[in-house]
Design a protein around this motif. Structure first.
Motif, PDB file in Angstrom:
ATOM      1  N   SER A 124       8.391  -7.876  14.426  1.00 23.77           N
ATOM      2  CA  SER A 124       8.955  -6.766  13.657  1.00 23.77           C
ATOM      3  C   SER A 124       7.824  -5.998  12.975  1.00 23.77           C
ATOM      4  O   SER A 124       6.678  -6.464  12.915  1.00 23.77           O
ATOM      5  CB  SER A 124       9.911  -7.296  12.593  1.00 23.77           C
ATOM      6  N   VAL A 125       8.172  -4.835  12.445  1.00 25.51           N
ATOM      7  CA  VAL A 125       7.198  -4.044  11.689  1.00 25.51           C
ATOM      8  C   VAL A 125       6.682  -4.865  10.509  1.00 25.51           C
ATOM      9  O   VAL A 125       5.473  -4.919  10.257  1.00 25.51           O
ATOM     10  CB  VAL A 125       7.812  -2.710  11.210  1.00 25.51           C
ATOM     11  N   LYS A 126       7.585  -5.511   9.803  1.00 26.03           N
ATOM     12  CA  LYS A 126       7.205  -6.301   8.630  1.00 26.03           C
ATOM     13  C   LYS A 126       6.272  -7.449   9.016  1.00 26.03           C
ATOM     14  O   LYS A 126       5.242  -7.672   8.367  1.00 26.03           O
ATOM     15  CB  LYS A 126       8.456  -6.842   7.947  1.00 26.03           C
ATOM     16  N   ASP A 127       6.605  -8.181  10.071  1.00 26.53           N
ATOM     17  CA  ASP A 127       5.757  -9.286  10.509  1.00 26.53           C
ATOM     18  C   ASP A 127       4.386  -8.792  10.982  1.00 26.53           C
ATOM     19  O   ASP A 127       3.361  -9.399  10.676  1.00 26.53           O
ATOM     20  CB  ASP A 127       6.437 -10.076  11.631  1.00 26.53           C
ATOM     21  N   TRP A 178      -1.713  -5.006   6.834  1.00 36.63           N
ATOM     22  CA  TRP A 178      -1.505  -3.574   6.706  1.00 36.63           C
ATOM     23  C   TRP A 178      -0.182  -3.345   5.982  1.00 36.63           C
ATOM     24  O   TRP A 178       0.649  -4.236   5.891  1.00 36.63           O
ATOM     25  CB  TRP A 178      -1.378  -2.904   8.067  1.00 36.63           C
ATOM     26  N   SER A 179       0.046  -2.128   5.531  1.00 35.67           N
ATOM     27  CA  SER A 179       1.360  -1.764   5.002  1.00 35.67           C
ATOM     28  C   SER A 179       2.299  -1.507   6.186  1.00 35.67           C
ATOM     29  O   SER A 179       1.849  -1.222   7.302  1.00 35.67           O
ATOM     30  CB  SER A 179       1.266  -0.515   4.134  1.00 35.67           C
ATOM     31  N   GLU A 180       3.590  -1.601   5.928  1.00 38.61           N
ATOM     32  CA  GLU A 180       4.562  -1.317   6.980  1.00 38.61           C
ATOM     33  C   GLU A 180       4.461   0.135   7.433  1.00 38.61           C
ATOM     34  O   GLU A 180       4.598   0.419   8.630  1.00 38.61           O
ATOM     35  CB  GLU A 180       5.979  -1.625   6.496  1.00 38.61           C
ATOM     36  N   SER A 181       4.190   1.037   6.505  1.00 35.70           N
ATOM     37  CA  SER A 181       4.069   2.448   6.885  1.00 35.70           C
ATOM     38  C   SER A 181       2.852   2.681   7.780  1.00 35.70           C
ATOM     39  O   SER A 181       2.892   3.518   8.681  1.00 35.70           O
ATOM     40  CB  SER A 181       4.019   3.352   5.656  1.00 35.70           C
ATOM     41  N   LYS A 182       1.778   1.922   7.577  1.00 33.78           N
ATOM     42  CA  LYS A 182       0.605   2.055   8.444  1.00 33.78           C
ATOM     43  C   LYS A 182       0.928   1.569   9.852  1.00 33.78           C
ATOM     44  O   LYS A 182       0.535   2.196  10.837  1.00 33.78           O
ATOM     45  CB  LYS A 182      -0.589   1.273   7.880  1.00 33.78           C
TER      46      LYS A 182
END
Length: 52
Positions: free
Chosen positions: A11-14, A21-25
């Motif tokens: 996932s993006v979070k994982d 990194w940040s999720e937005s990055k």
């Protein structure tokens, strides 16, 4: 990031946690990286299929 997100299915979070990194990055890099990868593969002679 592409390997983690698209091949390994994280996932993006994982992915953000793994790469510190940040999720937005992660989202931003993915948004720019996938079209860049497509362009490079086409340039190198690979046939593009909508699988990425």
């Amino acid at each position: 990031m592409i390997i983690l997100r698209k091949i390994q299915g994280f996932s993006v979070k994982d992915t953000a946690n793994i790469l510190n990194w940040s999720e937005s990055k992660v989202k931003s890099i993915q948004f720019r990286a996938l079209p860049a990868l497509k362009r490079q593969l086409v340039k190198d002679g690979y046939v593009y299929e909508k699988t990425i």
